[in-house]
Design an enzyme around this catalytic site. Structure first.
Site, PDB file in Angstrom:
ATOM      1  N   HIS A   1      40.522  45.328  42.577  1.00  0.00           N
ATOM      2  CA  HIS A   1      40.130  46.729  42.774  1.00  0.00           C
ATOM      3  C   HIS A   1      40.582  47.645  41.652  1.00  0.00           C
ATOM      4  O   HIS A   1      40.207  48.815  41.630  1.00  0.00           O
ATOM      5  CB  HIS A   1      40.695  47.237  44.105  1.00  0.00           C
ATOM      6  CG  HIS A   1      40.351  46.341  45.236  1.00  0.00           C
ATOM      7  ND1 HIS A   1      41.219  45.395  45.731  1.00  0.00           N
ATOM      8  CD2 HIS A   1      39.202  46.195  45.921  1.00  0.00           C
ATOM      9  CE1 HIS A   1      40.618  44.739  46.700  1.00  0.00           C
ATOM     10  NE2 HIS A   1      39.400  45.185  46.832  1.00  0.00           N
TER      11      HIS A   1
ATOM     12  N   CYS B   1      38.021  43.706  38.518  1.00  0.00           N
ATOM     13  CA  CYS B   1      36.631  43.304  38.275  1.00  0.00           C
ATOM     14  C   CYS B   1      36.085  44.087  37.078  1.00  0.00           C
ATOM     15  O   CYS B   1      36.273  45.312  36.993  1.00  0.00           O
ATOM     16  CB  CYS B   1      35.785  43.593  39.511  1.00  0.00           C
ATOM     17  SG  CYS B   1      34.037  43.249  39.215  1.00  0.00           S
TER      18      CYS B   1
ATOM     19  N   GLU C   1      40.352  51.036  45.103  1.00  0.00           N
ATOM     20  CA  GLU C   1      39.520  51.183  43.906  1.00  0.00           C
ATOM     21  C   GLU C   1      39.387  52.657  43.513  1.00  0.00           C
ATOM     22  O   GLU C   1      39.578  53.016  42.335  1.00  0.00           O
ATOM     23  CB  GLU C   1      38.129  50.591  44.147  1.00  0.00           C
ATOM     24  CG  GLU C   1      37.267  50.702  42.903  1.00  0.00           C
ATOM     25  CD  GLU C   1      35.803  50.395  43.149  1.00  0.00           C
ATOM     26  OE1 GLU C   1      35.505  49.445  43.884  1.00  0.00           O
ATOM     27  OE2 GLU C   1      34.967  51.121  42.588  1.00  0.00           O
TER      28      GLU C   1
ATOM     29  N   SER D   1      37.839  45.534  54.037  1.00  0.00           N
ATOM     30  CA  SER D   1      36.861  45.254  52.982  1.00  0.00           C
ATOM     31  C   SER D   1      35.749  46.294  53.051  1.00  0.00           C
ATOM     32  O   SER D   1      34.922  46.281  53.973  1.00  0.00           O
ATOM     33  CB  SER D   1      36.278  43.847  53.163  1.00  0.00           C
ATOM     34  OG  SER D   1      35.068  43.736  52.451  1.00  0.00           O
TER      35      SER D   1
ATOM     36  N   SER E   1      33.943  39.725  49.619  1.00  0.00           N
ATOM     37  CA  SER E   1      35.285  39.145  49.540  1.00  0.00           C
ATOM     38  C   SER E   1      35.493  38.011  50.543  1.00  0.00           C
ATOM     39  O   SER E   1      36.600  37.477  50.651  1.00  0.00           O
ATOM     40  CB  SER E   1      36.334  40.241  49.764  1.00  0.00           C
ATOM     41  OG  SER E   1      36.000  41.015  50.897  1.00  0.00           O
TER      42      SER E   1
HETATM   43  S1  SF4 Z   1      32.017  43.835  44.926  1.00  0.00           S
HETATM   44 FE1  SF4 Z   1      32.543  42.172  43.544  1.00  0.00          FE
HETATM   45  S2  SF4 Z   1      31.224  42.400  41.718  1.00  0.00           S
HETATM   46 FE2  SF4 Z   1      31.184  44.324  42.891  1.00  0.00          FE
HETATM   47  S3  SF4 Z   1      32.738  45.578  41.888  1.00  0.00           S
HETATM   48 FE3  SF4 Z   1      33.715  44.564  43.662  1.00  0.00          FE
HETATM   49  S4  SF4 Z   1      34.598  42.688  42.840  1.00  0.00           S
HETATM   50 FE4  SF4 Z   1      33.138  43.469  41.306  1.00  0.00          FE
END
Ligand code: SF4
Length: 320
Positions: free
Chosen positions: A88, A110, A140, A234, A278
């Site tokens: 995140h 990511c 995030e 999630s 996830s």
């Molecule tokens: S859902 Fe997966 S591909 Fe999309 S930003 Fe998050 S970790 Fe990256």
């Protein structure tokens, strides 16, 4: 596990499981898990990870069993140890703290989250106020906000947009795991409020989020009920439930097959099945097996996109 309805009935019922595709792990999650696995293999336990590497209870438990230690903050990591930053992302303040502590950082952020951070730096650098469309408290968004905290305002809803009081140039960014339709309404409201609004060059909501939402919507067209495999924290899994419900279908978030309530599927002829980015595909297979206990199952796939995205590993764990 709950006792399947249909067991003991004279004639097993027929039911269809309509699987959404794509579903389950995305490229960013696979990469983050691989990073921790490689570190465990190469340097042995413990491997410290700040926050859950990805938001899934089974992933976290599995890595914990192999020697990963998940911590909330860096002060729980011994001086000089290796620490992995989760998928995140983190704010620059956390990076500075790690540097000050002499920690060896392996960054599993990511690349699509890192892209949003880069945009935040760029927008802040040109003097814009940044409106970050996201969920307050989500790791995030907190990390992205940390790129330019004095210049960033987070909004979640159209109502939040109406309450904004901003002067000067304005640009917007998004959390990668928002519901595409909800986020579009917020951005439309922003455009109405700020006609010169500037945005990212390409969508911040990532390909995996978009594809999984499109797929669950396609499944919702024919399903009586939808099971979404994923954990409560999630964001993209919760959004899949929201999207399915907005499409008019009952939908339930389950961590695994044990969480299926027989009442949810008792009267269903078509059960939709998907998983957040996830959640492991193995958990989806387990749910499918559990559903076979409810009758003669025909499995169909509803594919809306093919995914072949793969992200390279950071240099610290790449094979030489
Ligand atoms: S859902 Fe997966 S591909 Fe999309 S930003 Fe998050 S970790 Fe990256």
């Amino acid at each position: 596990m709950a006792v399947p309805i249909g067991v003991g009935d004279s004639a097993p019922r027929s039911l269809t499981v309509l699987q959404a595709s794509p579903r389950a792990f995305c490229a960013g999650v696979e990469r983050a898990i691989e990073i921790v696995e490689l570190l465990l293999e190469r340097q042995g336990a413990p491997v410290f990870v700040r926050k859950q590497i990805v938001h899934n209870v089974h992933v976290v438990r599995g890595l914990e069993a192999r020697g990963a230690v998940f911590v909330e903050e860096l002060d729980e990591v011994p001086d000089g140890a290796t620490v992995v930053f989760s998928a995140h992302g983190v704010s620059p303040a956390v990076r500075r703290d790690a540097e000050r502590r002499g920690l060896r950082v392996v960054d599993a952020t990511c690349p699509l989250v890192a892209k949003v951070h880069a945009e935040a730096r760029r927008f802040a650098g040109r003097g814009d106020t940044i409106i970050l469309v996201g969920h307050r408290g989500h790791e995030e968004s907190e990390g992205t906000l940390g790129e330019a905290p004095e210049q960033t305002i987070m909004v979640e809803t159209v109502e939040d947009v109406q309450r904004l009081s901003v002067s000067g140039p304005v640009s917007y960014l998004m959390q990668t795991t928002l519901a595409v339709d909800e986020a579009a309404a917020v951005v439309d409201a922003l455009k109405a409020r700020f006609p010169d609004l500037r945005g990212p060059d390409s969508d911040d909501i990532c390909y995996a989020t978009t594809n999984r939402q499109n797929a669950v919507r396609a499944v919702a067209a024919d399903a009586d009920v939808i099971l979404v495999v994923g954990s409560r924290n999630s964001s993209n899994s919760v959004r899949l439930v929201d999207v399915a419900r907005r499409a008019g279908v009952k939908a339930y978030l389950i961590d695994d097959a044990d969480a299926i309530d027989p009442l949810w599927v008792r009267d269903a002829k078509v059960i939709g099945l998907t998983a957040g980015a996830s959640a492991s595909p193995v958990l989806v297979s387990d749910v499918l097996e559990a559903l076979r206990g409810y009758g003669d199952v025909k499995v169909l796939e509803r594919e809306v996109a093919k995914e072949d995205v793969h992200f390279g590993l950071p240099s610290e764990v790449r094979s030489r």
